[in-house]
Design a protein around this motif. Structure first.
Motif, PDB file in Angstrom:
ATOM      1  N   VAL A  12      13.466   3.135   8.665  1.00  0.00           N
ATOM      2  CA  VAL A  12      12.284   1.797   8.715  1.00  0.00           C
ATOM      3  C   VAL A  12      12.252   1.557   7.124  1.00  0.00           C
ATOM      4  CG1 VAL A  12       9.610   2.595   8.275  1.00  0.00           C
ATOM      5  CG2 VAL A  12      11.351   3.825   9.757  1.00  0.00           C
ATOM      6  N   GLY A  13      12.160   0.532   7.450  1.00  0.00           N
ATOM      7  CA  GLY A  13      12.507  -0.980   6.506  1.00  0.00           C
ATOM      8  C   GLY A  13      11.701  -2.270   6.535  1.00  0.00           C
ATOM      9  N   GLY A  14      11.768  -2.125   5.108  1.00  0.00           N
ATOM     10  CA  GLY A  14      10.894  -3.967   5.716  1.00  0.00           C
ATOM     11  C   GLY A  14       9.036  -4.019   5.588  1.00  0.00           C
ATOM     12  N   TRP A  15       8.603  -4.982   6.595  1.00  0.00           N
ATOM     13  CA  TRP A  15       7.264  -4.943   7.057  1.00  0.00           C
ATOM     14  C   TRP A  15       6.757  -4.034   7.795  1.00  0.00           C
ATOM     15  CZ3 TRP A  15       6.708  -4.525  11.935  1.00  0.00           C
ATOM     16  CH2 TRP A  15       7.798  -4.906  12.425  1.00  0.00           C
ATOM     17  N   ASP A  16       7.804  -3.077   7.851  1.00  0.00           N
ATOM     18  CA  ASP A  16       7.451  -1.815   9.009  1.00  0.00           C
ATOM     19  C   ASP A  16       6.779  -0.501   8.326  1.00  0.00           C
ATOM     20  OD1 ASP A  16       7.025   0.233  11.656  1.00  0.00           O
ATOM     21  OD2 ASP A  16       9.696   0.039  11.163  1.00  0.00           O
ATOM     22  N   LYS A  17       7.498  -0.818   6.998  1.00  0.00           N
ATOM     23  CA  LYS A  17       7.607   0.171   5.922  1.00  0.00           C
ATOM     24  C   LYS A  17       5.865   0.177   5.642  1.00  0.00           C
ATOM     25  CE  LYS A  17       9.489   2.773   1.293  1.00  0.00           C
ATOM     26  NZ  LYS A  17      10.578   2.957   1.144  1.00  0.00           N
ATOM     27  N   TYR A  18       5.577  -0.951   5.110  1.00  0.00           N
ATOM     28  CA  TYR A  18       4.234  -1.553   4.420  1.00  0.00           C
ATOM     29  C   TYR A  18       3.128  -1.365   5.783  1.00  0.00           C
ATOM     30  CZ  TYR A  18       7.160  -3.636   1.062  1.00  0.00           C
ATOM     31  OH  TYR A  18       8.346  -2.965   0.245  1.00  0.00           O
ATOM     32  N   LEU A  19       3.447  -1.570   7.386  1.00  0.00           N
ATOM     33  CA  LEU A  19       2.320  -1.809   7.778  1.00  0.00           C
ATOM     34  C   LEU A  19       1.982  -0.056   8.494  1.00  0.00           C
ATOM     35  CD1 LEU A  19       0.840  -2.910   9.847  1.00  0.00           C
ATOM     36  CD2 LEU A  19       2.004  -2.593  11.436  1.00  0.00           C
ATOM     37  N   ARG A  20       2.925   1.093   8.117  1.00  0.00           N
ATOM     38  CA  ARG A  20       2.779   2.569   8.865  1.00  0.00           C
ATOM     39  C   ARG A  20       1.955   2.886   6.987  1.00  0.00           C
ATOM     40  NH1 ARG A  20       6.661   4.977  11.454  1.00  0.00           N
ATOM     41  NH2 ARG A  20       8.310   3.544  12.568  1.00  0.00           N
ATOM     42  N   ILE A  21       1.993   2.461   6.374  1.00  0.00           N
ATOM     43  CA  ILE A  21       1.646   3.295   5.117  1.00  0.00           C
ATOM     44  C   ILE A  21      -0.532   2.150   4.874  1.00  0.00           C
ATOM     45  CG2 ILE A  21       1.019   2.579   2.623  1.00  0.00           C
ATOM     46  CD1 ILE A  21       3.881   2.860   2.399  1.00  0.00           C
ATOM     47  N   VAL A  22      -0.386   0.971   5.105  1.00  0.00           N
ATOM     48  CA  VAL A  22      -1.688   0.554   5.844  1.00  0.00           C
ATOM     49  C   VAL A  22      -2.271   1.476   7.018  1.00  0.00           C
ATOM     50  CG1 VAL A  22      -2.831  -1.200   6.580  1.00  0.00           C
ATOM     51  CG2 VAL A  22      -1.112  -1.578   4.336  1.00  0.00           C
ATOM     52  N   ILE A  23      -1.413   1.377   8.093  1.00  0.00           N
ATOM     53  CA  ILE A  23      -2.037   2.031   9.322  1.00  0.00           C
ATOM     54  C   ILE A  23      -3.107   3.845   8.524  1.00  0.00           C
ATOM     55  CG2 ILE A  23      -1.839   3.250  11.188  1.00  0.00           C
ATOM     56  CD1 ILE A  23       0.113   0.367  11.593  1.00  0.00           C
ATOM     57  N   GLY A  24      -1.937   4.140   7.920  1.00  0.00           N
ATOM     58  CA  GLY A  24      -1.943   5.440   7.697  1.00  0.00           C
ATOM     59  C   GLY A  24      -3.426   5.614   6.927  1.00  0.00           C
ATOM     60  N   VAL A  25      -3.443   5.332   6.117  1.00  0.00           N
ATOM     61  CA  VAL A  25      -4.438   4.836   4.842  1.00  0.00           C
ATOM     62  C   VAL A  25      -5.537   4.323   5.570  1.00  0.00           C
ATOM     63  CG1 VAL A  25      -5.759   3.766   2.419  1.00  0.00           C
ATOM     64  CG2 VAL A  25      -2.973   4.237   2.453  1.00  0.00           C
ATOM     65  N   VAL A  26      -6.044   3.690   5.799  1.00  0.00           N
ATOM     66  CA  VAL A  26      -6.723   2.962   7.387  1.00  0.00           C
ATOM     67  C   VAL A  26      -7.416   4.837   8.174  1.00  0.00           C
ATOM     68  CG1 VAL A  26      -7.891   1.659   8.826  1.00  0.00           C
ATOM     69  CG2 VAL A  26      -6.222   0.974   6.746  1.00  0.00           C
ATOM     70  N   LEU A  27      -6.281   5.264   8.943  1.00  0.00           N
ATOM     71  CA  LEU A  27      -6.904   6.246   9.703  1.00  0.00           C
ATOM     72  C   LEU A  27      -7.564   7.293   8.610  1.00  0.00           C
ATOM     73  CD1 LEU A  27      -4.088   6.245  12.399  1.00  0.00           C
ATOM     74  CD2 LEU A  27      -6.696   5.911  12.290  1.00  0.00           C
ATOM     75  N   ILE A  28      -6.851   7.620   7.704  1.00  0.00           N
ATOM     76  CA  ILE A  28      -7.187   8.737   6.092  1.00  0.00           C
ATOM     77  C   ILE A  28      -8.671   8.257   5.774  1.00  0.00           C
ATOM     78  CG2 ILE A  28      -7.016  10.296   4.576  1.00  0.00           C
ATOM     79  CD1 ILE A  28      -4.077  10.029   5.463  1.00  0.00           C
ATOM     80  N   GLY A  29      -8.266   7.314   5.938  1.00  0.00           N
ATOM     81  CA  GLY A  29      -9.897   6.666   4.967  1.00  0.00           C
ATOM     82  C   GLY A  29     -10.809   6.511   5.701  1.00  0.00           C
ATOM     83  N   LEU A  30     -10.877   6.190   7.496  1.00  0.00           N
ATOM     84  CA  LEU A  30     -11.766   6.102   8.538  1.00  0.00           C
ATOM     85  C   LEU A  30     -13.238   7.557   8.675  1.00  0.00           C
ATOM     86  CD1 LEU A  30     -11.113   3.675  10.485  1.00  0.00           C
ATOM     87  CD2 LEU A  30     -12.612   3.297   8.958  1.00  0.00           C
ATOM     88  N   MET A  31     -11.473   8.198   8.230  1.00  0.00           N
ATOM     89  CA  MET A  31     -12.354  10.159   8.405  1.00  0.00           C
ATOM     90  C   MET A  31     -12.717  10.790   7.263  1.00  0.00           C
ATOM     91  SD  MET A  31      -9.649  13.601   8.649  1.00  0.00           S
ATOM     92  CE  MET A  31      -9.829  13.466   6.886  1.00  0.00           C
TER      93      MET A  31
END
Length: 61
Positions: free
Chosen positions: A6-25
């Motif tokens: 996992v690298g590049g844009w994929d890494k940043y996208l995973r972080i954003v998705i994870g933070v958004v899901l936890i934030g929404l919860m």
């Protein structure tokens, strides 16, 4: 030994998705299943995705 896949844009996208899901919860918009956001964050931190390994894919150069 686990190879990073996992690298590049994929890494940043995973972080954003994870933070958004936890934030929404945390804000009460979604239920406890929002904790699933921990999975993409951990895969970004460790640069490893088991699914990518199964299909022979990598976003790391």
């Amino acid at each position: 030994m686990i190879q990073a896949n996992v690298g590049g844009w994929d890494k940043y996208l995973r972080i954003v998705i994870g933070v958004v899901l936890i934030g929404l919860m945390a804000l009460g918009y979604i239920g406890l299943w929002g904790w699933i956001g921990v999975v993409p964050i951990l895969s970004a931190v460790f640069n490893y995705c088991p699914l990518y390994q199964l299909i022979g894919f990598s976003t790391r150069h």
